[in-house]
Scaffold this motif. Sequence first.
Motif, PDB file in Angstrom:
ATOM      1  N   PHE A 164      41.199  54.926  10.940  1.00 24.68           N
ATOM      2  CA  PHE A 164      40.945  55.180  12.292  1.00 24.68           C
ATOM      3  C   PHE A 164      41.468  54.213  13.200  1.00 24.68           C
ATOM      4  CE2 PHE A 164      38.196  57.629   9.093  1.00 24.68           C
ATOM      5  CZ  PHE A 164      38.563  58.828   9.826  1.00 24.68           C
ATOM      6  N   ASP A 165      42.371  52.876  12.570  1.00 29.02           N
ATOM      7  CA  ASP A 165      42.218  51.463  13.163  1.00 29.02           C
ATOM      8  C   ASP A 165      41.580  50.755  14.744  1.00 29.02           C
ATOM      9  OD1 ASP A 165      44.217  50.597  15.124  1.00 29.02           O
ATOM     10  OD2 ASP A 165      44.914  50.961  16.560  1.00 29.02           O
ATOM     11  N   LEU A 166      40.425  50.834  13.516  1.00 24.74           N
ATOM     12  CA  LEU A 166      39.114  50.216  14.273  1.00 24.74           C
ATOM     13  C   LEU A 166      39.224  49.347  14.915  1.00 24.74           C
ATOM     14  CD1 LEU A 166      36.810  52.661  12.321  1.00 24.74           C
ATOM     15  CD2 LEU A 166      37.604  53.067  14.855  1.00 24.74           C
ATOM     16  N   CYS A 167      38.407  48.498  15.240  1.00 18.36           N
ATOM     17  CA  CYS A 167      38.283  47.032  15.561  1.00 18.36           C
ATOM     18  C   CYS A 167      37.344  46.998  14.411  1.00 18.36           C
ATOM     19  CB  CYS A 167      38.009  46.283  16.919  1.00 18.36           C
ATOM     20  SG  CYS A 167      36.281  47.092  16.943  1.00 18.36           S
ATOM     21  N   TYR A 168      36.952  45.167  14.383  1.00 21.18           N
ATOM     22  CA  TYR A 168      36.104  44.330  12.845  1.00 21.18           C
ATOM     23  C   TYR A 168      34.252  45.104  13.129  1.00 21.18           C
ATOM     24  CZ  TYR A 168      39.863  42.036  12.256  1.00 21.18           C
ATOM     25  OH  TYR A 168      41.628  41.384  11.404  1.00 21.18           O
ATOM     26  N   LEU A 169      34.280  45.184  14.550  1.00 20.81           N
ATOM     27  CA  LEU A 169      32.599  45.368  15.131  1.00 20.81           C
ATOM     28  C   LEU A 169      32.522  46.413  15.035  1.00 20.81           C
ATOM     29  CD1 LEU A 169      30.280  44.042  16.203  1.00 20.81           C
ATOM     30  CD2 LEU A 169      31.350  44.753  19.270  1.00 20.81           C
ATOM     31  N   SER A 210      33.743  42.784   7.719  1.00 25.98           N
ATOM     32  CA  SER A 210      34.067  43.009   8.923  1.00 25.98           C
ATOM     33  C   SER A 210      33.259  42.022   9.250  1.00 25.98           C
ATOM     34  CB  SER A 210      33.456  44.071   9.707  1.00 25.98           C
ATOM     35  OG  SER A 210      34.299  45.823   8.840  1.00 25.98           O
ATOM     36  N   LEU A 211      32.396  41.713   9.399  1.00 24.38           N
ATOM     37  CA  LEU A 211      32.026  39.916  10.058  1.00 24.38           C
ATOM     38  C   LEU A 211      32.823  39.071   9.301  1.00 24.38           C
ATOM     39  CD1 LEU A 211      28.811  39.231  11.121  1.00 24.38           C
ATOM     40  CD2 LEU A 211      28.200  38.908   9.029  1.00 24.38           C
ATOM     41  N   GLY A 212      32.915  38.958   9.099  1.00 21.97           N
ATOM     42  CA  GLY A 212      33.702  37.815   7.886  1.00 21.97           C
ATOM     43  C   GLY A 212      35.015  37.794   8.991  1.00 21.97           C
ATOM     44  N   ASP A 213      35.803  39.304   9.422  1.00 18.16           N
ATOM     45  CA  ASP A 213      36.556  38.694  10.155  1.00 18.16           C
ATOM     46  C   ASP A 213      36.323  38.591  11.401  1.00 18.16           C
ATOM     47  OD1 ASP A 213      38.343  39.653   7.684  1.00 18.16           O
ATOM     48  OD2 ASP A 213      38.655  41.701   7.499  1.00 18.16           O
ATOM     49  N   LEU A 214      34.696  39.361  12.314  1.00 14.47           N
ATOM     50  CA  LEU A 214      35.502  39.117  13.117  1.00 14.47           C
ATOM     51  C   LEU A 214      34.840  38.181  13.625  1.00 14.47           C
ATOM     52  CD1 LEU A 214      34.381  40.720  15.945  1.00 14.47           C
ATOM     53  CD2 LEU A 214      31.987  40.723  15.360  1.00 14.47           C
ATOM     54  N   LEU A 215      34.167  36.924  12.519  1.00 15.51           N
ATOM     55  CA  LEU A 215      33.875  35.662  13.186  1.00 15.51           C
ATOM     56  C   LEU A 215      35.084  34.980  12.946  1.00 15.51           C
ATOM     57  CD1 LEU A 215      30.551  35.210  11.377  1.00 15.51           C
ATOM     58  CD2 LEU A 215      30.711  35.062  13.439  1.00 15.51           C
ATOM     59  N   ALA A 216      36.119  35.036  11.772  1.00 11.50           N
ATOM     60  CA  ALA A 216      37.158  34.253  11.758  1.00 11.50           C
ATOM     61  C   ALA A 216      38.668  34.577  12.135  1.00 11.50           C
ATOM     62  CB  ALA A 216      37.128  34.005  10.234  1.00 11.50           C
ATOM     63  N   GLN A 217      38.401  36.029  12.722  1.00 13.49           N
ATOM     64  CA  GLN A 217      39.894  35.981  12.962  1.00 13.49           C
ATOM     65  C   GLN A 217      40.132  35.592  14.781  1.00 13.49           C
ATOM     66  OE1 GLN A 217      42.379  37.495  11.323  1.00 13.49           O
ATOM     67  NE2 GLN A 217      41.322  36.623   9.198  1.00 13.49           N
ATOM     68  N   PRO A 218      41.714  35.681  14.714  1.00 12.54           N
ATOM     69  CA  PRO A 218      41.996  34.978  16.091  1.00 12.54           C
ATOM     70  C   PRO A 218      41.639  36.131  17.656  1.00 12.54           C
ATOM     71  CG  PRO A 218      43.751  34.529  14.798  1.00 12.54           C
ATOM     72  CD  PRO A 218      42.783  35.346  13.955  1.00 12.54           C
ATOM     73  N   VAL A 219      41.177  35.191  18.520  1.00 11.01           N
ATOM     74  CA  VAL A 219      40.885  36.426  19.622  1.00 11.01           C
ATOM     75  C   VAL A 219      42.041  37.416  20.093  1.00 11.01           C
ATOM     76  CG1 VAL A 219      40.242  36.108  22.296  1.00 11.01           C
ATOM     77  CG2 VAL A 219      39.622  34.253  20.443  1.00 11.01           C
ATOM     78  N   GLU A 220      42.938  37.139  19.663  1.00 10.57           N
ATOM     79  CA  GLU A 220      44.197  38.345  19.980  1.00 10.57           C
ATOM     80  C   GLU A 220      44.784  39.419  18.902  1.00 10.57           C
ATOM     81  OE1 GLU A 220      46.532  34.287  18.868  1.00 10.57           O
ATOM     82  OE2 GLU A 220      44.692  35.131  19.595  1.00 10.57           O
ATOM     83  N   HIS A 221      43.758  38.773  18.155  1.00  3.97           N
ATOM     84  CA  HIS A 221      43.707  39.762  17.361  1.00  3.97           C
ATOM     85  C   HIS A 221      42.062  40.132  16.847  1.00  3.97           C
ATOM     86  CE1 HIS A 221      47.133  37.457  14.886  1.00  3.97           C
ATOM     87  NE2 HIS A 221      47.110  38.454  15.313  1.00  3.97           N
ATOM     88  N   GLY A 222      41.419  40.429  17.608  1.00  6.15           N
ATOM     89  CA  GLY A 222      40.058  40.998  17.881  1.00  6.15           C
ATOM     90  C   GLY A 222      39.089  40.410  17.114  1.00  6.15           C
ATOM     91  N   MET A 224      36.532  36.555  16.469  1.00  9.56           N
ATOM     92  CA  MET A 224      36.236  35.503  17.246  1.00  9.56           C
ATOM     93  C   MET A 224      36.620  33.911  17.971  1.00  9.56           C
ATOM     94  SD  MET A 224      32.371  36.880  17.356  1.00  9.56           S
ATOM     95  CE  MET A 224      31.624  35.351  18.330  1.00  9.56           C
ATOM     96  N   GLY A 225      37.526  34.542  16.651  1.00 15.49           N
ATOM     97  CA  GLY A 225      38.118  32.795  16.275  1.00 15.49           C
ATOM     98  C   GLY A 225      37.576  31.299  16.550  1.00 15.49           C
ATOM     99  N   PHE A 226      36.715  32.272  14.598  1.00 14.35           N
ATOM    100  CA  PHE A 226      36.178  30.676  14.186  1.00 14.35           C
ATOM    101  C   PHE A 226      37.069  30.150  13.233  1.00 14.35           C
ATOM    102  CE2 PHE A 226      32.502  33.003  16.208  1.00 14.35           C
ATOM    103  CZ  PHE A 226      31.709  31.539  17.401  1.00 14.35           C
ATOM    104  N   GLY A 227      37.821  30.854  12.733  1.00  9.38           N
ATOM    105  CA  GLY A 227      38.584  30.312  11.615  1.00  9.38           C
ATOM    106  C   GLY A 227      38.317  30.676  10.255  1.00  9.38           C
ATOM    107  N   THR A 228      38.960  30.993   9.405  1.00  5.29           N
ATOM    108  CA  THR A 228      38.457  31.049   8.116  1.00  5.29           C
ATOM    109  C   THR A 228      37.947  29.363   7.233  1.00  5.29           C
ATOM    110  OG1 THR A 228      40.509  30.349   6.730  1.00  5.29           O
ATOM    111  CG2 THR A 228      40.194  32.590   7.195  1.00  5.29           C
ATOM    112  N   THR A 229      38.742  28.414   7.514  1.00  7.79           N
ATOM    113  CA  THR A 229      37.480  27.256   6.976  1.00  7.79           C
ATOM    114  C   THR A 229      35.704  26.575   7.975  1.00  7.79           C
ATOM    115  OG1 THR A 229      39.876  25.864   7.240  1.00  7.79           O
ATOM    116  CG2 THR A 229      37.880  24.969   7.248  1.00  7.79           C
ATOM    117  N   PHE A 230      35.817  26.966   9.037  1.00  4.12           N
ATOM    118  CA  PHE A 230      34.703  26.977   9.618  1.00  4.12           C
ATOM    119  C   PHE A 230      34.024  28.502   8.778  1.00  4.12           C
ATOM    120  CE2 PHE A 230      31.468  27.766  12.823  1.00  4.12           C
ATOM    121  CZ  PHE A 230      30.952  27.243  13.002  1.00  4.12           C
TER     122      PHE A 230
END
Length: 261
Positions: A164-169, A210-222, A224-230
């Motif tokens: 369904f091409d949904l965003c992480y949120l 989905s929560l993890g991807d929302l926090l970790a993935q870059p802003v341009e990919h939907g 929040m850009g915190f990164g996987t390490t943090f």
Amino acid sequence: MTATIYEHECELNRVPEVTLDFWLIKIMAVTMGETAADYLAVNLGLGLTVTALIMGGILIVALVLQFARKRYVPWAYWLAVVLISIVGTLVTDNLVDAFGIRLETATIVFSVVLALTFMVWYAREKTLSIHTIFTTRREIFYWLAILFTFSLGTAAGDLVAERFDLCYLTTGLIFGGLVAAIAFAHFFLGLNGILAFWLAYILTRPFGASLGDLLAQPVEHGGMGFGTTFTSLSFLGCIVTIVLYMTLKSLIDEDEQALLD
């Protein structure tokens, strides 16, 4: 007499009671499982297959430690859950990305395998209750089911998000809503407790991912850009804190029980 037997079985149970603490740490574990798998495979450049082999070996060690306990010990149990979350994610990712298996196929296969696990478990033990895991055979069935729920949750979550091409949120809200619906059906509509538990256990996996991807993935990919390490370290810190609290509480309860005895 019946109450005494039940209390004795609860004392021997090797897995925790299902409480709010349980679900909080479980969601954190699956969130970390998603981001930690990405960190190891992508950021460290290990690749999916090597990461799966390494984490699988560590998981085996953790399960040996868990099976050596004859009752619920928070640190051993939750160490196994965190690692099986990572490995379950990697199993599905390997099948899909490395071997080209479609998400639809993976979802169906893991659904069938999980159903067969429950069928054999019930045929041998006449119960699927998580409140009486006090034999090695029952614990084997329990951890097999846990592994397949993580793999199934990964496949189903990715399938919904991609189909369904949904965003992480949005994906997170959908699965969070389904978990809430199951809880409502259990507490207010009489849905069987064992069925409700396993359905929620499966669906909290894509919710946490989905929560993890929302926090970790870059802003341009939907994200929040915190990164996987943090993100991974943050949730690991929360898990360790809660496990320490559980351990201290368990020790205090044991001391109080010893005084009463």
